[in-house]
Design a protein around this motif. Structure first.
Motif, PDB file in Angstrom:
ATOM      1  N   SER A 118      36.785  21.757  28.605  1.00  0.00           N
ATOM      2  CA  SER A 118      38.164  21.312  28.857  1.00  0.00           C
ATOM      3  C   SER A 118      39.159  22.432  28.629  1.00  0.00           C
ATOM      4  O   SER A 118      40.242  22.233  28.057  1.00  0.00           O
ATOM      5  N   ALA A 119      38.792  23.636  29.056  1.00  0.00           N
ATOM      6  CA  ALA A 119      39.667  24.800  28.890  1.00  0.00           C
ATOM      7  C   ALA A 119      40.629  24.866  30.081  1.00  0.00           C
ATOM      8  O   ALA A 119      40.244  25.262  31.179  1.00  0.00           O
ATOM      9  N   ALA A 120      41.843  24.451  29.850  1.00  0.00           N
ATOM     10  CA  ALA A 120      42.841  24.480  30.916  1.00  0.00           C
ATOM     11  C   ALA A 120      43.256  25.923  31.182  1.00  0.00           C
ATOM     12  O   ALA A 120      43.618  26.659  30.264  1.00  0.00           O
ATOM     13  N   LEU A 121      43.188  26.312  32.446  1.00  0.00           N
ATOM     14  CA  LEU A 121      43.561  27.672  32.829  1.00  0.00           C
ATOM     15  C   LEU A 121      44.883  27.657  33.574  1.00  0.00           C
ATOM     16  O   LEU A 121      45.122  26.802  34.428  1.00  0.00           O
ATOM     17  N   ALA A 122      45.717  28.619  33.234  1.00  0.00           N
ATOM     18  CA  ALA A 122      46.981  28.745  33.942  1.00  0.00           C
ATOM     19  C   ALA A 122      46.720  29.156  35.386  1.00  0.00           C
ATOM     20  O   ALA A 122      45.677  29.716  35.711  1.00  0.00           O
ATOM     21  N   HIS A 123      47.702  28.878  36.232  1.00  0.00           N
ATOM     22  CA  HIS A 123      47.582  29.228  37.651  1.00  0.00           C
ATOM     23  C   HIS A 123      47.286  30.717  37.802  1.00  0.00           C
ATOM     24  O   HIS A 123      46.456  31.124  38.622  1.00  0.00           O
ATOM     25  N   ARG A 124      47.932  31.545  36.997  1.00  0.00           N
ATOM     26  CA  ARG A 124      47.751  32.990  37.087  1.00  0.00           C
ATOM     27  C   ARG A 124      46.325  33.389  36.714  1.00  0.00           C
ATOM     28  O   ARG A 124      45.746  34.309  37.295  1.00  0.00           O
ATOM     29  N   SER A 125      45.720  32.671  35.746  1.00  0.00           N
ATOM     30  CA  SER A 125      44.352  32.976  35.358  1.00  0.00           C
ATOM     31  C   SER A 125      43.368  32.634  36.475  1.00  0.00           C
ATOM     32  O   SER A 125      42.411  33.366  36.723  1.00  0.00           O
ATOM     33  N   TRP A 126      43.607  31.511  37.159  1.00  0.00           N
ATOM     34  CA  TRP A 126      42.746  31.155  38.283  1.00  0.00           C
ATOM     35  C   TRP A 126      42.861  32.182  39.404  1.00  0.00           C
ATOM     36  O   TRP A 126      41.881  32.501  40.079  1.00  0.00           O
ATOM     37  N   MET A 127      44.067  32.716  39.594  1.00  0.00           N
ATOM     38  CA  MET A 127      44.249  33.776  40.579  1.00  0.00           C
ATOM     39  C   MET A 127      43.430  35.014  40.186  1.00  0.00           C
ATOM     40  O   MET A 127      42.844  35.691  41.034  1.00  0.00           O
ATOM     41  N   GLY A 128      43.386  35.290  38.872  1.00  0.00           N
ATOM     42  CA  GLY A 128      42.591  36.413  38.393  1.00  0.00           C
ATOM     43  C   GLY A 128      41.108  36.204  38.628  1.00  0.00           C
ATOM     44  O   GLY A 128      40.394  37.119  39.031  1.00  0.00           O
ATOM     45  N   VAL A 129      40.630  34.979  38.390  1.00  0.00           N
ATOM     46  CA  VAL A 129      39.222  34.659  38.656  1.00  0.00           C
ATOM     47  C   VAL A 129      38.911  34.840  40.132  1.00  0.00           C
ATOM     48  O   VAL A 129      37.868  35.402  40.514  1.00  0.00           O
ATOM     49  N   ALA A 130      39.819  34.379  40.986  1.00  0.00           N
ATOM     50  CA  ALA A 130      39.617  34.516  42.434  1.00  0.00           C
ATOM     51  C   ALA A 130      39.577  35.987  42.841  1.00  0.00           C
ATOM     52  O   ALA A 130      38.749  36.393  43.669  1.00  0.00           O
ATOM     53  N   ALA A 131      40.466  36.790  42.263  1.00  0.00           N
ATOM     54  CA  ALA A 131      40.483  38.225  42.574  1.00  0.00           C
ATOM     55  C   ALA A 131      39.187  38.892  42.125  1.00  0.00           C
ATOM     56  O   ALA A 131      38.615  39.720  42.848  1.00  0.00           O
ATOM     57  N   ALA A 132      38.702  38.519  40.930  1.00  0.00           N
ATOM     58  CA  ALA A 132      37.446  39.083  40.439  1.00  0.00           C
ATOM     59  C   ALA A 132      36.283  38.677  41.335  1.00  0.00           C
ATOM     60  O   ALA A 132      35.407  39.492  41.649  1.00  0.00           O
ATOM     61  N   ALA A 133      36.268  37.412  41.763  1.00  0.00           N
ATOM     62  CA  ALA A 133      35.191  36.934  42.636  1.00  0.00           C
ATOM     63  C   ALA A 133      35.201  37.681  43.970  1.00  0.00           C
ATOM     64  O   ALA A 133      34.146  38.074  44.482  1.00  0.00           O
ATOM     65  N   LEU A 134      36.393  37.900  44.523  1.00  0.00           N
ATOM     66  CA  LEU A 134      36.494  38.635  45.775  1.00  0.00           C
ATOM     67  C   LEU A 134      36.044  40.079  45.589  1.00  0.00           C
ATOM     68  O   LEU A 134      35.365  40.658  46.455  1.00  0.00           O
ATOM     69  N   GLY A 135      36.412  40.665  44.451  1.00  0.00           N
ATOM     70  CA  GLY A 135      35.976  42.029  44.157  1.00  0.00           C
ATOM     71  C   GLY A 135      34.464  42.140  44.086  1.00  0.00           C
ATOM     72  O   GLY A 135      33.869  43.079  44.618  1.00  0.00           O
ATOM     73  N   ALA A 261      27.109  56.267  41.591  1.00  0.00           N
ATOM     74  CA  ALA A 261      27.301  57.055  42.813  1.00  0.00           C
ATOM     75  C   ALA A 261      27.297  58.551  42.500  1.00  0.00           C
ATOM     76  O   ALA A 261      26.692  59.357  43.220  1.00  0.00           O
ATOM     77  N   LEU A 262      27.971  58.933  41.414  1.00  0.00           N
ATOM     78  CA  LEU A 262      28.056  60.352  41.058  1.00  0.00           C
ATOM     79  C   LEU A 262      26.737  60.876  40.494  1.00  0.00           C
ATOM     80  O   LEU A 262      26.322  61.989  40.792  1.00  0.00           O
ATOM     81  N   TRP A 263      26.095  60.056  39.682  1.00  0.00           N
ATOM     82  CA  TRP A 263      24.934  60.506  38.923  1.00  0.00           C
ATOM     83  C   TRP A 263      23.638  60.344  39.713  1.00  0.00           C
ATOM     84  O   TRP A 263      22.803  61.243  39.781  1.00  0.00           O
ATOM     85  N   LEU A 264      23.468  59.144  40.304  1.00  0.00           N
ATOM     86  CA  LEU A 264      22.212  58.823  40.978  1.00  0.00           C
ATOM     87  C   LEU A 264      22.321  58.882  42.494  1.00  0.00           C
ATOM     88  O   LEU A 264      21.375  58.528  43.193  1.00  0.00           O
ATOM     89  N   LYS A 265      23.496  59.325  42.991  1.00  0.00           N
ATOM     90  CA  LYS A 265      23.731  59.442  44.437  1.00  0.00           C
ATOM     91  C   LYS A 265      23.615  58.096  45.157  1.00  0.00           C
ATOM     92  O   LYS A 265      23.231  58.042  46.322  1.00  0.00           O
ATOM     93  N   GLU A 266      23.943  57.021  44.457  1.00  0.00           N
ATOM     94  CA  GLU A 266      23.977  55.714  45.113  1.00  0.00           C
ATOM     95  C   GLU A 266      25.194  55.659  46.025  1.00  0.00           C
ATOM     96  O   GLU A 266      26.276  56.136  45.658  1.00  0.00           O
ATOM     97  N   PRO A 267      25.061  55.106  47.234  1.00  0.00           N
ATOM     98  CA  PRO A 267      26.167  55.153  48.211  1.00  0.00           C
ATOM     99  C   PRO A 267      27.385  54.373  47.741  1.00  0.00           C
ATOM    100  O   PRO A 267      27.289  53.379  47.024  1.00  0.00           O
ATOM    101  N   ILE A 268      28.560  54.840  48.172  1.00  0.00           N
ATOM    102  CA  ILE A 268      29.825  54.181  47.828  1.00  0.00           C
ATOM    103  C   ILE A 268      30.652  54.010  49.103  1.00  0.00           C
ATOM    104  O   ILE A 268      30.619  54.861  49.992  1.00  0.00           O
ATOM    105  N   HIS A 269      31.361  52.898  49.209  1.00  0.00           N
ATOM    106  CA  HIS A 269      32.035  52.545  50.453  1.00  0.00           C
ATOM    107  C   HIS A 269      33.480  52.121  50.178  1.00  0.00           C
ATOM    108  O   HIS A 269      33.900  52.006  49.023  1.00  0.00           O
ATOM    109  N   TRP A 270      34.227  51.865  51.263  1.00  0.00           N
ATOM    110  CA  TRP A 270      35.635  51.487  51.089  1.00  0.00           C
ATOM    111  C   TRP A 270      35.758  50.169  50.316  1.00  0.00           C
ATOM    112  O   TRP A 270      36.749  49.947  49.605  1.00  0.00           O
ATOM    113  N   GLN A 271      34.744  49.315  50.432  1.00  0.00           N
ATOM    114  CA  GLN A 271      34.785  48.056  49.701  1.00  0.00           C
ATOM    115  C   GLN A 271      34.819  48.278  48.185  1.00  0.00           C
ATOM    116  O   GLN A 271      35.427  47.501  47.443  1.00  0.00           O
TER     117      GLN A 271
END
Length: 293
Positions: A118-135, A261-271
């Protein structure tokens, strides 16, 4: 909203750097060495380092007997499942993508907190969760095809993240009347026993002395991860609101991706670059001071 103290901010910065670069370090360590044994040795050497920290800070080791059942449950959700599953996932996946999957934890934590606690999250916190999920989605963009052939690595990392999310919620609510460092020490000690048993059962035929690369990566984990990072995280997780503590560490997988990416030469992209912006937005959504009215 929680305002980070200077000490909390310093811990968060150090935690982000150490835990972030540890993803390629772990990948190097387990590439040619049994993963469960790698983790067991790291913890076996890390427990004395953590014990010395408690002695230096004059933190008591004693934990009242009636709180051991709760400690065992906290250890299982915060450490047992996480360490067993994630080290196996690192063996299968690239270090950066294992980090990303592991750090879906804040998304699981927000949902678990809202549904079960029952942890009520503020609207701004839900926006943060959405941003993290999209990331997270962006960072996984180029891995979906490869992951289709490695489903167990993905499943293990997600199980680890979901269980850790539950553990974070439980740790925040614990009423065990001892310092967080004491809890951290005993959770790490119990997890060392669990990992040693798993190594014995599943990897005994592969046991051997670690080669130079495995040796220094084991020592890195022993001193900086189990001697410092876990204790720092448990302090933040217990002291900050769950949404703040979980989203505040979302830069760790970003560090993991770019260090890989720097150490193991794993590819990195615009995403990956776009994800950095989204992760920063997620962190700001819970840590930026609210406007006074």
């Amino acid at each position: 909203m929680h305002h980070l103290s200077r000490r909390e901010l310093l811990l968060l910065v150090l935690l982000t750097v150490v835990w972030g670069i540890n993803w390629p370090v772990m990948k190097l360590g387990v590439t040619d060495y049994p993963p469960l044994t790698f983790r067991a040795l790291s913890m076996l050497l890390g427990v004395p380092v953590l014990a010395l920290g408690l002695l230096a800070l004059k933190v008591p080791f004693r934990l009242p007997r009636q709180h051991w059942p709760e400690l065992l449950w906290l250890s299982a959700t915060n450490m047992f499942v996480w360490h067993a599953c994630i080290i196996l996932a690192v063996r299968t996946l690239s270090s950066g993508r294992a980090a990303i999957l592991g750090y879906t934890m804040p998304i699981f934590s927000a949902v678990i907190g809202a549904i079960f606690f029952s942890a009520a999250l503020a609207h701004r916190s839900w926006m943060g969760v959405a941003a993290a999920a999209l990331g997270v989605g962006l960072l996984l963009w180029h891995e979906l095809t490869q992951m289709a052939g490695r489903p167990w690595g993905v499943v293990l990392a997600l199980v680890a993240a979901a269980t850790w999310a539950l553990g974070t919620q439980l740790l925040r609510r614990t009423r065990i009347p001892v310092p967080t460092l004491t809890i951290s020490f005993w959770m790490t000690t119990l997890t060392t026993v669990v990992m040693a048993v798993l190594s014995l059962v599943f990897e005994r035929s592969e046991w051997r002395l670690p080669e130079p690369t495995a040796t220094w990566t084991i020592l890195f984990n022993a001193v900086l991860i189990f001697g410092f990072a876990h204790a720092a995280w448990f302090h933040l997780a217990r002291g900050l609101p769950p949404i703040a503590s979980t989203l505040s560490v979302m830069l760790i997988p970003v560090v993991g991706v770019f260090s890989g990416a720097l150490w193991l030469k794993e590819p990195i992209h615009w995403q990956d670059w776009a994800a950095v912006v989204l992760m920063m937005a997620a962190i700001a959504s819970v840590l930026w001071p609210a406007r006074k009215t």
